[in-house]
Scaffold this active site. Structure first.
Site, mmCIF file in Angstrom:
data_model
loop_
_atom_site.group_PDB
_atom_site.id
_atom_site.type_symbol
_atom_site.label_atom_id
_atom_site.label_comp_id
_atom_site.label_asym_id
_atom_site.label_seq_id
_atom_site.Cartn_x
_atom_site.Cartn_y
_atom_site.Cartn_z
ATOM 1 N N ARG A 46 0.860 -1.181 0.000
ATOM 2 C CA ARG A 46 0.000 0.000 0.000
ATOM 3 C C ARG A 46 0.900 1.236 0.000
ATOM 4 O O ARG A 46 2.121 1.140 0.157
ATOM 5 C CB ARG A 46 -1.016 0.017 1.156
ATOM 6 C CG ARG A 46 -0.698 -0.643 2.460
ATOM 7 C CD ARG A 46 0.330 0.029 3.314
ATOM 8 N NE ARG A 46 0.164 1.456 3.448
ATOM 9 C CZ ARG A 46 1.133 2.296 3.740
ATOM 10 N NH1 ARG A 46 2.378 1.848 3.925
ATOM 11 N NH2 ARG A 46 0.925 3.584 3.843
ATOM 12 N N GLY A 47 0.257 2.395 -0.173
ATOM 13 C CA GLY A 47 1.007 3.633 -0.338
ATOM 14 C C GLY A 47 1.057 3.929 -1.827
ATOM 15 O O GLY A 47 1.423 3.062 -2.627
ATOM 16 N N ALA A 48 0.687 5.165 -2.197
ATOM 17 C CA ALA A 48 0.524 5.495 -3.615
ATOM 18 C C ALA A 48 1.769 5.173 -4.444
ATOM 19 O O ALA A 48 1.670 4.475 -5.470
ATOM 20 C CB ALA A 48 0.120 6.969 -3.751
ATOM 21 N N ARG A 85 -7.553 0.001 -6.862
ATOM 22 C CA ARG A 85 -7.745 1.083 -5.881
ATOM 23 C C ARG A 85 -7.933 2.394 -6.643
ATOM 24 O O ARG A 85 -7.037 2.837 -7.357
ATOM 25 C CB ARG A 85 -6.558 1.142 -4.920
ATOM 26 C CG ARG A 85 -6.399 -0.192 -4.159
ATOM 27 C CD ARG A 85 -5.633 -0.021 -2.879
ATOM 28 N NE ARG A 85 -6.405 0.750 -1.926
ATOM 29 C CZ ARG A 85 -5.899 1.251 -0.801
ATOM 30 N NH1 ARG A 85 -4.629 1.086 -0.515
ATOM 31 N NH2 ARG A 85 -6.650 1.941 0.039
ATOM 32 N N GLN A 186 -1.965 2.041 10.082
ATOM 33 C CA GLN A 186 -0.664 2.197 9.405
ATOM 34 C C GLN A 186 0.341 2.930 10.288
ATOM 35 O O GLN A 186 1.539 2.653 10.218
ATOM 36 C CB GLN A 186 -0.833 2.988 8.095
ATOM 37 C CG GLN A 186 -1.555 2.250 6.981
ATOM 38 C CD GLN A 186 -3.043 2.570 6.968
ATOM 39 O OE1 GLN A 186 -3.620 2.920 7.999
ATOM 40 N NE2 GLN A 186 -3.663 2.426 5.823
ATOM 41 N N ASP A 227 -2.315 10.813 -1.903
ATOM 42 C CA ASP A 227 -2.682 9.803 -2.894
ATOM 43 C C ASP A 227 -3.041 10.428 -4.230
ATOM 44 O O ASP A 227 -2.900 9.799 -5.284
ATOM 45 C CB ASP A 227 -3.826 8.939 -2.370
ATOM 46 C CG ASP A 227 -3.332 8.036 -1.256
ATOM 47 O OD1 ASP A 227 -3.178 8.523 -0.119
ATOM 48 O OD2 ASP A 227 -3.023 6.865 -1.544
ATOM 49 N N ASN A 237 -5.840 12.171 0.704
ATOM 50 C CA ASN A 237 -4.897 11.352 1.462
ATOM 51 C C ASN A 237 -5.704 10.527 2.464
ATOM 52 O O ASN A 237 -6.926 10.663 2.572
ATOM 53 C CB ASN A 237 -3.851 12.245 2.161
ATOM 54 C CG ASN A 237 -2.704 11.436 2.749
ATOM 55 O OD1 ASN A 237 -2.161 10.553 2.091
ATOM 56 N ND2 ASN A 237 -2.337 11.695 3.987
ATOM 57 N N LYS A 238 -5.032 9.682 3.197
ATOM 58 C CA LYS A 238 -5.663 8.746 4.139
ATOM 59 C C LYS A 238 -6.716 9.444 5.000
ATOM 60 O O LYS A 238 -6.509 10.562 5.454
ATOM 61 C CB LYS A 238 -4.560 8.163 5.031
ATOM 62 C CG LYS A 238 -5.011 7.116 6.034
ATOM 63 C CD LYS A 238 -5.838 6.000 5.463
ATOM 64 C CE LYS A 238 -5.216 5.315 4.270
ATOM 65 N NZ LYS A 238 -6.179 4.426 3.553
#
Lengths: 342, 342
Positions: A46-48, A85, A186, A227, A237-238
């Site tokens: 995960r993570g852009a 995603r 996270q 993101d 973002n998250k």
């Protein structure tokens, strides 16, 4: 090792399984597009930036598996990967880059070479982000971060945590407040783990403590990843990032976003148009397999939120620190990169 | 049953164990001051009004166990009970009330009668809070609440959830966003359970989603409880409340506090002087017994925060809805109750 590594002999992509950290260090070996798509969907990777590079490697696997119609097979693979995603734009950016390369004549080996270049570029980009961000971190600063925009969200080093790493390495004597980042944790699971290994002093907090510590003047700056960044500087973002940005604004604390240029989506005028992924409510009602709510309770799970540009003090990229008006500064930075690539 | 019930034949106080809900419905039977002190410390019973009444019953147990020096023994018991949790003022208010009664001539039976009165009063007070709060809840409102200020935090009915219950019962067609309320998960575990039983439509969210839903205009008002209110209207309540209040302010959403007059502490001029309980970091790094952070990570755990009065649209009490300037409205409301009691 890096967050993801490709073995050119076995033609396998190995990922550090981020759903199992910090309790277990387990690796996932992907042999096909579907393997990688599953790993992205389930957030094993995960993570852009990391999912962008993972998708590029998946395209190399697709090219290798192709029995003739390379472009057609890569387009099919890109459809599967692109649907995993919806919010992070780096995923689509990576797929488009591989497709453009393929259309100009390619084979499995050249797609793999491109994916390797993208992985190396990502690390270099993050180091530049760290170097530019360093100027924004005062001596002895207390830095607050949300989610994990670290080595684990990229190929290595990290974006927001790249800034943290650079400040720590240069002896700024910083301390980091790490938001635990429900529901996926996270912060509690991944950012603490990274910072602990890097020897950066940290304090884990629940997301709802951020305002309290800001009010008590314990936080000097906030830095997070992104993101997708719209043309006007709105940042997806998250989930929880927007609340932090509002709190930082209320306390006159600078709120910084650290992200590669590939996160900027000039095709989208504002954050309203950024698609927000809805994930399973079970990820809210269960923590690491333990039920925390009564049977039958409905839970919402928007995985991201949008922070309007007016709350963002600066966007730290590999091309420098961009400031408002973002419509101009973002367009200029993207253009500069396009010229370099072209 | 009520959150806590005293059996006058067995001389035992039975509590619904709130650390085990919603997975298990288990009762704790307390036979001594130390049993009750343990139950308060470990949060088997929690919520400012509930721990006040539990402490009053513990004083009855102390009176019954006294072998002669009733006042001395009650003072010792009050010291033990008063030290269990420093932030909620209702605890000290309840102990002071029992001690004043004892000093005017008392025995175990009369202390028990007083504790019973306080329990019944609490329910009546909450119903009045609900009735006053009803005027602030529009038809079809989406209400956001934090922690559990419900029947489980009181003897029955609840303060913030008293307002919710009253609105639901009067057919307002409301829906409640329930903050999960890390680290102890009072929202996810307790508020959802109560509202589900009461048939109130709800959506569970993580604490960091509140800003997102406010930005999307999904929240019409916020209502929370309080552990202590200073003379100027600053409110100590569960950690995370302050962040919510700032977010509500940014979105022009009214932020209401529902609490009995006994929560108001006129001896404290502002929130700065309210003691904030620090609880174990293990309650942050572990959820329901599961470790969520790497070994050796430091975590902060302030159990409460302070919301400055300027963020509070109104304080809903059993004497009516109090508004700024709070220094005047709170003093007047407390005086009115003192006159009633005297």
């Amino acid at each position: 090792m890096r967050t993801l590594e490709f073995d050119p002999n076995a033609w396998t992509l190995t990922l550090l399984d981020q759903t199992r950290l910090p309790r277990e260090t387990i690796f996932v070996v992907c042999r096909s597009v579907e393997d990688v798509a599953h790993a992205i969907r389930s957030m094993q990777v995960r993570g852009a930036p990391a999912i962008g590079v993972a998708a590029a490697y998946a395209m190399a696997l697709a090219a290798r598996a192709s029995s003739g119609d390379l472009i057609g097979d890569l387009e099919k693979a890109a459809d599967v990967l692109g649907a995993t995603r919806p919010t992070a734009v780096n995923l689509q950016w990576a797929l488009d880059r591989v497709l453009a390369h393929a259309r100009s004549g390619a084979n499995a080996a050249s797609v793999l070479a491109l994916a390797n270049d993208m992985a190396d570029e990502d690390v270099a980009v993050n180091r530049r982000i760290g170097a530019f961000g360093l100027d924004l971190v005062p001596e002895g600063a207390n830095v607050l971060t949300h989610c994990n925009a670290g080595a684990l969200a990229t190929v290595d080093y990290g974006t927001a945590l790249g800034v943290v790493r650079a400040a720590h390495a240069s002896g700024r004597g910083i301390h980091v407040y790490v938001d635990e980042t429900r529901p996926f944790l996270q912060g509690a699971r991944l950012t603490t783990w990274e910072l602990q290994q890097a020897g950066v002093p940290l304090t884990l907090i629940t997301d709802n403590m951020a305002g309290h510590f800001m009010y008590r003047r314990k936080v000097d700056l906030v830095v997070v990843g992104a993101d997708r960044i719209a043309a006007n500087g709105d940042v997806a973002n998250k989930i929880g990032t927007y609340s932090l940005a509002v709190l930082a604004h209320e306390h006159a604390i600078p709120f910084y976003v650290a992200a590669p240029i590939s996160t900027i989506d000039l095709s989208i005028p504002s954050g309203h148009a950024i698609p927000i992924e809805e994930r399973s409510s079970g990820e809210v009602t269960h923590i690491q397999g333990v039920t925390i709510a009564p049977e039958g309770v409905e839970a919402a799970h928007p995985a991201f939120d949008v922070t309007p540009a007016r709350y963002v003090a600066a966007i730290i990229t590999e091309r420098g620190v961009l400031r408002a008006p973002y419509t101009e500064s973002l367009a200029k930075a993207v253009q500069a990169v396009d010229q370099l690539v072209a």
